[in-house]
Design a protein around this motif. Structure first.
Motif, short mmCIF file in Angstrom:
data_model
loop_
_atom_site.label_atom_id
_atom_site.label_comp_id
_atom_site.label_asym_id
_atom_site.label_seq_id
_atom_site.Cartn_x
_atom_site.Cartn_y
_atom_site.Cartn_z
N ARG A 1 5.58 -4.72 41.99
CA ARG A 1 5.91 -4.75 43.41
C ARG A 1 7.07 -5.72 43.68
O ARG A 1 8.00 -5.41 44.44
CB ARG A 1 4.66 -5.15 44.20
CG ARG A 1 4.82 -5.25 45.71
CD ARG A 1 5.22 -3.93 46.35
NE ARG A 1 4.29 -2.85 46.16
CZ ARG A 1 3.32 -2.52 47.02
NH1 ARG A 1 3.15 -3.23 48.11
NH2 ARG A 1 2.55 -1.48 46.79
N PHE A 2 7.03 -6.89 43.06
CA PHE A 2 8.11 -7.87 43.25
C PHE A 2 9.42 -7.35 42.68
O PHE A 2 10.48 -7.46 43.31
CB PHE A 2 7.74 -9.20 42.57
CG PHE A 2 6.92 -10.12 43.44
CD1 PHE A 2 7.43 -11.34 43.84
CD2 PHE A 2 5.65 -9.77 43.84
CE1 PHE A 2 6.68 -12.19 44.64
CE2 PHE A 2 4.89 -10.61 44.63
CZ PHE A 2 5.40 -11.83 45.04
N LYS A 3 9.36 -6.78 41.48
CA LYS A 3 10.60 -6.30 40.85
C LYS A 3 11.21 -5.16 41.63
O LYS A 3 12.44 -5.08 41.79
CB LYS A 3 10.30 -5.88 39.41
CG LYS A 3 10.09 -7.07 38.47
CD LYS A 3 9.99 -6.61 37.02
CE LYS A 3 9.97 -7.81 36.08
NZ LYS A 3 9.91 -7.41 34.65
N SER A 4 10.37 -4.24 42.13
CA SER A 4 10.91 -3.11 42.89
C SER A 4 11.55 -3.57 44.20
O SER A 4 12.46 -2.91 44.71
CB SER A 4 9.80 -2.09 43.17
OG SER A 4 8.81 -2.64 44.03
N ALA A 5 11.08 -4.71 44.73
CA ALA A 5 11.67 -5.25 45.96
C ALA A 5 12.86 -6.16 45.67
O ALA A 5 13.51 -6.65 46.61
CB ALA A 5 10.60 -6.02 46.74
N GLY A 6 13.13 -6.39 44.37
CA GLY A 6 14.27 -7.22 44.00
C GLY A 6 14.09 -8.69 44.32
O GLY A 6 15.06 -9.40 44.62
N ILE A 7 12.83 -9.16 44.23
CA ILE A 7 12.56 -10.57 44.54
C ILE A 7 11.76 -11.21 43.41
O ILE A 7 11.16 -10.52 42.58
CB ILE A 7 11.78 -10.73 45.87
CG1 ILE A 7 10.48 -9.92 45.82
CG2 ILE A 7 12.63 -10.34 47.05
CD1 ILE A 7 9.59 -10.13 47.04
N HIS A 8 11.77 -12.54 43.40
CA HIS A 8 11.02 -13.34 42.44
C HIS A 8 10.21 -14.36 43.24
O HIS A 8 10.64 -14.77 44.34
CB HIS A 8 11.98 -14.04 41.47
CG HIS A 8 11.28 -14.76 40.36
ND1 HIS A 8 10.84 -16.07 40.48
CD2 HIS A 8 10.94 -14.34 39.11
CE1 HIS A 8 10.26 -16.43 39.34
NE2 HIS A 8 10.31 -15.41 38.49
N PRO A 9 9.04 -14.76 42.76
CA PRO A 9 8.25 -15.75 43.51
C PRO A 9 9.03 -17.00 43.90
O PRO A 9 8.75 -17.62 44.94
CB PRO A 9 7.11 -16.08 42.55
CG PRO A 9 6.93 -14.84 41.75
CD PRO A 9 8.31 -14.28 41.57
N SER A 10 10.01 -17.39 43.09
CA SER A 10 10.80 -18.58 43.41
C SER A 10 11.65 -18.39 44.67
O SER A 10 12.14 -19.37 45.25
CB SER A 10 11.70 -18.96 42.23
OG SER A 10 12.57 -17.89 41.91
N ASP A 11 11.81 -17.13 45.11
CA ASP A 11 12.55 -16.86 46.35
C ASP A 11 11.72 -17.19 47.59
O ASP A 11 12.25 -17.19 48.70
CB ASP A 11 12.96 -15.39 46.42
CG ASP A 11 13.89 -14.98 45.29
OD1 ASP A 11 14.68 -15.84 44.86
OD2 ASP A 11 13.82 -13.82 44.84
N ILE A 12 10.43 -17.43 47.39
CA ILE A 12 9.53 -17.63 48.53
C ILE A 12 9.02 -19.06 48.50
O ILE A 12 8.18 -19.44 47.68
CB ILE A 12 8.35 -16.63 48.47
CG1 ILE A 12 8.90 -15.20 48.49
CG2 ILE A 12 7.40 -16.84 49.64
CD1 ILE A 12 7.94 -14.17 48.02
N ARG A 13 9.53 -19.86 49.42
CA ARG A 13 9.18 -21.28 49.47
C ARG A 13 8.32 -21.61 50.69
O ARG A 13 7.59 -22.59 50.69
CB ARG A 13 10.46 -22.13 49.53
CG ARG A 13 11.44 -21.89 48.39
CD ARG A 13 10.87 -22.32 47.06
NE ARG A 13 10.54 -23.74 47.03
CZ ARG A 13 9.87 -24.33 46.04
NH1 ARG A 13 9.45 -23.61 45.01
NH2 ARG A 13 9.60 -25.62 46.08
N THR A 14 8.43 -20.80 51.74
CA THR A 14 7.71 -21.08 52.98
C THR A 14 6.97 -19.82 53.44
O THR A 14 7.16 -18.73 52.90
CB THR A 14 8.68 -21.51 54.10
OG1 THR A 14 9.53 -20.40 54.44
CG2 THR A 14 9.55 -22.68 53.64
#
Length: 436
Positions: A49-62
């Motif tokens: 799910r994260f890869k298909s959305a082009g995001i990594h957990p480190s992109d989410i800080r708040t």
């Protein structure tokens, strides 16, 4: 270990509620960052799910960054359990498994690892203690037989002594048995599904029973409507405290004795109120989206449970730092009426129908005392035997004369913004709660 760990979590949770909103937000965001990274590493569904959305957990800080993550639907859990949504670190067969259809008619399963199960119980117990429950109280719980699973591992000796040991009364018990158990037990605290609480109260009033006098009443499991709240409050001369939650995430919000709204358990969940994936303003209706912060076995990230809620910027006079929700908005389940004009709790057929093999989704519509339609979305293992079980369940509950029509459909239509799995088309408020 279970009891000691649970009580340790409970002690921490009871301290947390008095921290400032700023301190609680820091705790929440720290837990959020951990569970996002954990899910990415260990849960195949979320890694994809994260890869298909082009995001990594480190992109989410708040908390605000969470909107980058796509929503998780009930159907996602249903389709991916256990292989793709249970952490690779856990054997789901050794976890606590919760199975429910909730109010949607979509049966799903969620696995809880041992630490998460103890933490969830601590958050659950906090909501009762803060409403006046004492550790050795005479406490009665009226609800699903699954509630019995809430026992804490390793405390059987304490349980026998009455420590946090409620009397469980099943929704399947006849109303006469429910009231007889209450009469013998004489609980100081009653916790119940609102519809069953209403039926019990009506029966007590109709039969002029005097010796059931709870001092504390809590409700959970469905929307508490104003009619039931006022009726029960007036009859017992108490103020119901309503508790909010779901099987997938357990307790999520609760009223305190001040009754100024619902305190959100931000030390265990993130609760977003959204319209078009943007936060609504306080006082506006928004779709509730949950992120669980503690269950590693089945992390639920941006879980769209289908509820509508109204956030609040009110600061409760109790002094707790937990943020507030004004209310949950939704359809209440209807009572059903037997051929003998007796009211039946909607949870009896709901609990039974969700256990029929092969039922993917369902909706029961009572058109008259003698006619019921059931919409069924069939799963892979649905058979003719499943149909006969459904018909048998309904006839046993409502009467052998009832005509039951089964209709197989591709989807269950929503009633407004939510699924309503039990619907009664005939007036029922003036019906009795027992055979005359």
């Amino acid at each position: 270990m279970g009891l000691i760990r649970c009580l340790s979590y409970l002690r921490e949770a009871r301290k947390n509620q008095w921290k400032s909103p700023q301190e609680l937000e820091k705790i929440q965001e720290k837990k959020l960052r951990f569970i996002l990274h954990y899910a990415y590493r260990n849960v195949p569904f979320y890694k994809r799910r994260f890869k298909s959305a082009g995001i990594h957990p480190s992109d989410i800080r708040t908390i605000k960054d969470l909107k980058k993550v796509p929503l998780t639907k009930r159907e996602d859990i249903q389709k991916n359990f256990p292989d793709n949504i249970v952490s690779i670190e856990y054997n789901y067969k050794k976890c606590k498994i919760w199975e429910t259809s909730g109010s949607t008619g979509i049966p799903i399963k969620v696995a809880y690892d041992p630490k998460a199960d103890d933490f969830a119980k601590a958050i659950l117990i906090r909501s009762y203690l803060e409403n006046g429950l004492k550790y050795f109280d005479r406490w009665c719980v009226i609800g699903s037989p699954d509630y019995r699973k809430e026992k804490i591992r390793g405390y059987s000796i304490y349980q026998k002594a009455g420590f946090l040991s409620p009397l469980y009364i099943s929704v399947f018990d006849p109303i006469e048995k429910k009231v007889a158990l209450l009469f013998r037990f004489k609980p100081r605290v009653i916790d119940s599904l609102p519809t069953d609480l209403y039926l019990v109260t009506r029966y007590i009033e109709e039969n002029n029973i005097k010796d059931i006098k709870p001092e504390i009443i809590t409700t959970n499991g469905e929307i508490l409507d104003g009619y039931i709240r006022n009726y029960v409050n007036d009859f017992f001369d108490v103020e119901i405290s309503d508790l909010v939650g779901c099987f997938e995430l357990r307790r999520t919000a609760w009223e305190c004795p001040c009754h100024e709204g619902y305190h959100i358990d931000v030390d265990s969940i993130v609760m977003e109120f959204l319209r078009d994936n943007e936060d609504v303003s306080p006082g506006e209706e928004g779709k509730i989206v949950y992120t669980g912060l503690y269950n590693r076995a089945t992390p639920l990230i941006r879980y769209d449970i289908g509820d509508i809620g109204i956030p609040s910027d009110h600061i409760c006079s109790c002094g707790r730092g937990l943020p507030m929700m004004k209310s949950i908005v939704g359809k209440c389940l209807d009572f059903l009426v037997t051929v003998d004009d007796v009211l039946v709790s909607p949870h009896v057929p709901k609990e039974l129908l969700m256990r029929v093999p092969g039922v993917h989704m369902f909706k029961l519509i009572q058109l008259s005392k003698y006619k019921v339609n059931v919409l069924i979305v069939r799963g892979a293992n649905y058979t003719d035997s499943s149909t006969q079980k459904i018909i048998g369940i309904i006839k046993k509950i409502l009467g052998a004369e009832v005509k039951v029509d089964i209709e197989f459909v591709e989807n269950i239509p929503r009633t407004g913004r939510k699924y309503k799995v039990i619907e009664c088309k005939i007036p029922y408020r003036d019906k009795s709660v027992s055979s005359q």
